[in-house]
Design a protein around this motif. Structure first.
Motif, PDB file in Angstrom:
ATOM      1  N   GLY A   1      77.662 -33.311  35.903  1.00  0.00           N
ATOM      2  CA  GLY A   1      76.893 -32.100  36.168  1.00  0.00           C
ATOM      3  C   GLY A   1      75.396 -32.302  36.230  1.00  0.00           C
ATOM      4  O   GLY A   1      74.672 -31.393  36.640  1.00  0.00           O
TER       5      GLY A   1
ATOM      6  N   ARG B   1      67.747 -35.172  40.253  1.00  0.00           N
ATOM      7  CA  ARG B   1      66.595 -34.267  40.098  1.00  0.00           C
ATOM      8  C   ARG B   1      66.602 -33.604  38.728  1.00  0.00           C
ATOM      9  O   ARG B   1      65.539 -33.458  38.096  1.00  0.00           O
ATOM     10  CB  ARG B   1      66.625 -33.204  41.196  1.00  0.00           C
ATOM     11  CG  ARG B   1      66.333 -33.749  42.592  1.00  0.00           C
ATOM     12  CD  ARG B   1      66.308 -32.632  43.612  1.00  0.00           C
ATOM     13  NE  ARG B   1      66.035 -33.130  44.944  1.00  0.00           N
ATOM     14  CZ  ARG B   1      65.958 -32.363  46.028  1.00  0.00           C
ATOM     15  NH1 ARG B   1      66.143 -31.058  45.921  1.00  0.00           N
ATOM     16  NH2 ARG B   1      65.711 -32.907  47.209  1.00  0.00           N
ATOM     17  N   ALA B   2      67.790 -33.199  38.263  1.00  0.00           N
ATOM     18  CA  ALA B   2      67.868 -32.561  36.947  1.00  0.00           C
ATOM     19  C   ALA B   2      67.468 -33.545  35.851  1.00  0.00           C
ATOM     20  O   ALA B   2      66.761 -33.172  34.906  1.00  0.00           O
ATOM     21  CB  ALA B   2      69.281 -32.040  36.701  1.00  0.00           C
TER      22      ALA B   2
ATOM     23  N   ALA C   1      69.660 -24.701  31.165  1.00  0.00           N
ATOM     24  CA  ALA C   1      70.173 -23.777  32.180  1.00  0.00           C
ATOM     25  C   ALA C   1      69.143 -23.528  33.273  1.00  0.00           C
ATOM     26  O   ALA C   1      69.508 -23.270  34.427  1.00  0.00           O
ATOM     27  CB  ALA C   1      70.577 -22.457  31.524  1.00  0.00           C
ATOM     28  N   ARG C   2      67.871 -23.620  32.942  1.00  0.00           N
ATOM     29  CA  ARG C   2      66.831 -23.417  33.951  1.00  0.00           C
ATOM     30  C   ARG C   2      66.608 -24.661  34.806  1.00  0.00           C
ATOM     31  O   ARG C   2      66.017 -24.578  35.886  1.00  0.00           O
ATOM     32  CB  ARG C   2      65.521 -23.006  33.277  1.00  0.00           C
ATOM     33  CG  ARG C   2      65.528 -21.586  32.725  1.00  0.00           C
ATOM     34  CD  ARG C   2      64.137 -21.163  32.274  1.00  0.00           C
ATOM     35  NE  ARG C   2      63.757 -21.813  31.033  1.00  0.00           N
ATOM     36  CZ  ARG C   2      64.013 -21.308  29.820  1.00  0.00           C
ATOM     37  NH1 ARG C   2      64.662 -20.165  29.697  1.00  0.00           N
ATOM     38  NH2 ARG C   2      63.619 -21.941  28.724  1.00  0.00           N
TER      39      ARG C   2
ATOM     40  N   THR D   1      69.235 -26.857  35.610  1.00  0.00           N
ATOM     41  CA  THR D   1      70.468 -27.221  36.298  1.00  0.00           C
ATOM     42  C   THR D   1      71.141 -25.964  36.837  1.00  0.00           C
ATOM     43  O   THR D   1      70.767 -24.846  36.500  1.00  0.00           O
ATOM     44  CB  THR D   1      71.447 -27.940  35.349  1.00  0.00           C
ATOM     45  OG1 THR D   1      71.816 -27.043  34.287  1.00  0.00           O
ATOM     46  CG2 THR D   1      70.817 -29.187  34.762  1.00  0.00           C
ATOM     47  N   ARG D   2      72.154 -26.164  37.668  1.00  0.00           N
ATOM     48  CA  ARG D   2      72.857 -25.026  38.262  1.00  0.00           C
ATOM     49  C   ARG D   2      73.750 -24.318  37.245  1.00  0.00           C
ATOM     50  O   ARG D   2      73.917 -23.112  37.281  1.00  0.00           O
ATOM     51  CB  ARG D   2      73.700 -25.491  39.444  1.00  0.00           C
ATOM     52  CG  ARG D   2      72.869 -25.895  40.661  1.00  0.00           C
ATOM     53  CD  ARG D   2      73.737 -26.291  41.820  1.00  0.00           C
ATOM     54  NE  ARG D   2      74.547 -27.474  41.507  1.00  0.00           N
ATOM     55  CZ  ARG D   2      75.448 -27.986  42.333  1.00  0.00           C
ATOM     56  NH1 ARG D   2      75.678 -27.409  43.501  1.00  0.00           N
ATOM     57  NH2 ARG D   2      76.120 -29.067  41.993  1.00  0.00           N
ATOM     58  N   THR D   3      74.350 -25.082  36.337  1.00  0.00           N
ATOM     59  CA  THR D   3      75.226 -24.497  35.327  1.00  0.00           C
ATOM     60  C   THR D   3      75.325 -25.434  34.144  1.00  0.00           C
ATOM     61  O   THR D   3      75.219 -26.656  34.299  1.00  0.00           O
ATOM     62  CB  THR D   3      76.641 -24.233  35.888  1.00  0.00           C
ATOM     63  OG1 THR D   3      77.497 -23.752  34.841  1.00  0.00           O
ATOM     64  CG2 THR D   3      77.247 -25.504  36.471  1.00  0.00           C
TER      65      THR D   3
ATOM     66  N   LYS E   1      79.829 -27.221  32.660  1.00  0.00           N
ATOM     67  CA  LYS E   1      80.395 -28.563  32.696  1.00  0.00           C
ATOM     68  C   LYS E   1      79.682 -29.503  31.739  1.00  0.00           C
ATOM     69  O   LYS E   1      80.247 -30.497  31.268  1.00  0.00           O
ATOM     70  CB  LYS E   1      80.326 -29.116  34.123  1.00  0.00           C
ATOM     71  CG  LYS E   1      81.037 -30.453  34.295  1.00  0.00           C
ATOM     72  CD  LYS E   1      80.852 -31.009  35.696  1.00  0.00           C
ATOM     73  CE  LYS E   1      81.590 -30.189  36.716  1.00  0.00           C
ATOM     74  NZ  LYS E   1      81.547 -30.830  38.063  1.00  0.00           N
TER      75      LYS E   1
END
Length: 218
Positions: free
Chosen positions: A157, A161-162, A181-182, A184-186, A189
């Protein structure tokens, strides 16, 4: 072997052209973008593990720019040795993901092959990085505030970039789940595989139904 011979010949021509340009300023450029090749997936009995091994051998031996994958598509009146139906398109997608793990995430060819099942096939329902992590749960959870870049890149997950954003942000303060959470997308996982300032998965990583839960969440 024919493909490798052709790639080797082109590689020699590229090297000769590069040498010529050193000596003659106006010598023509040959294949300035480098070489790429394409593998047809599902046209024979090669497993994903074998395809991954061959692709990375070509990368290492011939310094290819890219290996592309294309799912086999049957055509009328084709040779009887060819299959009658095409493989799942998701298989092509999983091979591209495995390619990125080696090229951008620091995985070795052997590690990516370990994500496959006992028949050498990558799972279709989950991506190869998650499949690898589920097989090697002992390497997790990873502390997002302490772990090196190499370990963060192996967390399911987390993209490149993250990971870069995490490394920058944690220099300022310890990261919590809300911070993640800010970036990554979610975090669904991520939860079983990470430790944050306000989160520790306890026994979540050891759950027998973890794969099912992650597929459902994904």
């Amino acid at each position: 072997m024919q493909i490798e011979g052709a790639i080797a010949d082109i590689g020699d021509a590229i090297a000769e052209a590069r040498d010529a340009r050193k000596r003659f300023r106006h010598a023509p450029r040959f294949a300035p973008a480098g070489q790429s090749t394409q593998m047809i997936v599902g046209a024979d009995g090669a497993s994903d593990s074998q395809i991954i091994g061959r692709a990375n051998m070509l990368y290492d031996r011939f310094q290819l720019r890219r290996v592309y994958y294309s799912a086999f598509s049957p055509i009328p009146d084709a040779s009887a040795v060819l299959p009658l139906k095409r493989p799942p398109l998701m298989r092509e997608h999983r091979l591209y993901q495995s390619d990125w793990l080696v090229r951008f995430y620091g995985f070795s060819t052997g590690e990516v092959q370990e994500a496959a099942d006992d028949k050498g096939m990558l799972p279709l329902d989950i991506d190869p990085k998650l499949a690898w992590a589920l097989k090697f749960r002992g390497l997790f959870p990873v502390d997002i505030n302490r772990a090196p870049r190499e370990a963060l890149l192996r967390v399911p997950g987390l993209g490149t970039r993250a990971v870069a954003a995490i490394l920058r942000a944690r220099c300022l303060h310890d990261l919590r789940l809300d911070d993640l959470a800010r970036l990554t997308r979610t975090v669904a996982k991520l939860r079983p595989f990470i430790i944050a300032a306000d989160w520790r998965p306890t026994s979540l990583i050891d759950r027998g139904d973890l794969r099912v839960r992650l597929v459902w969440d994904g």
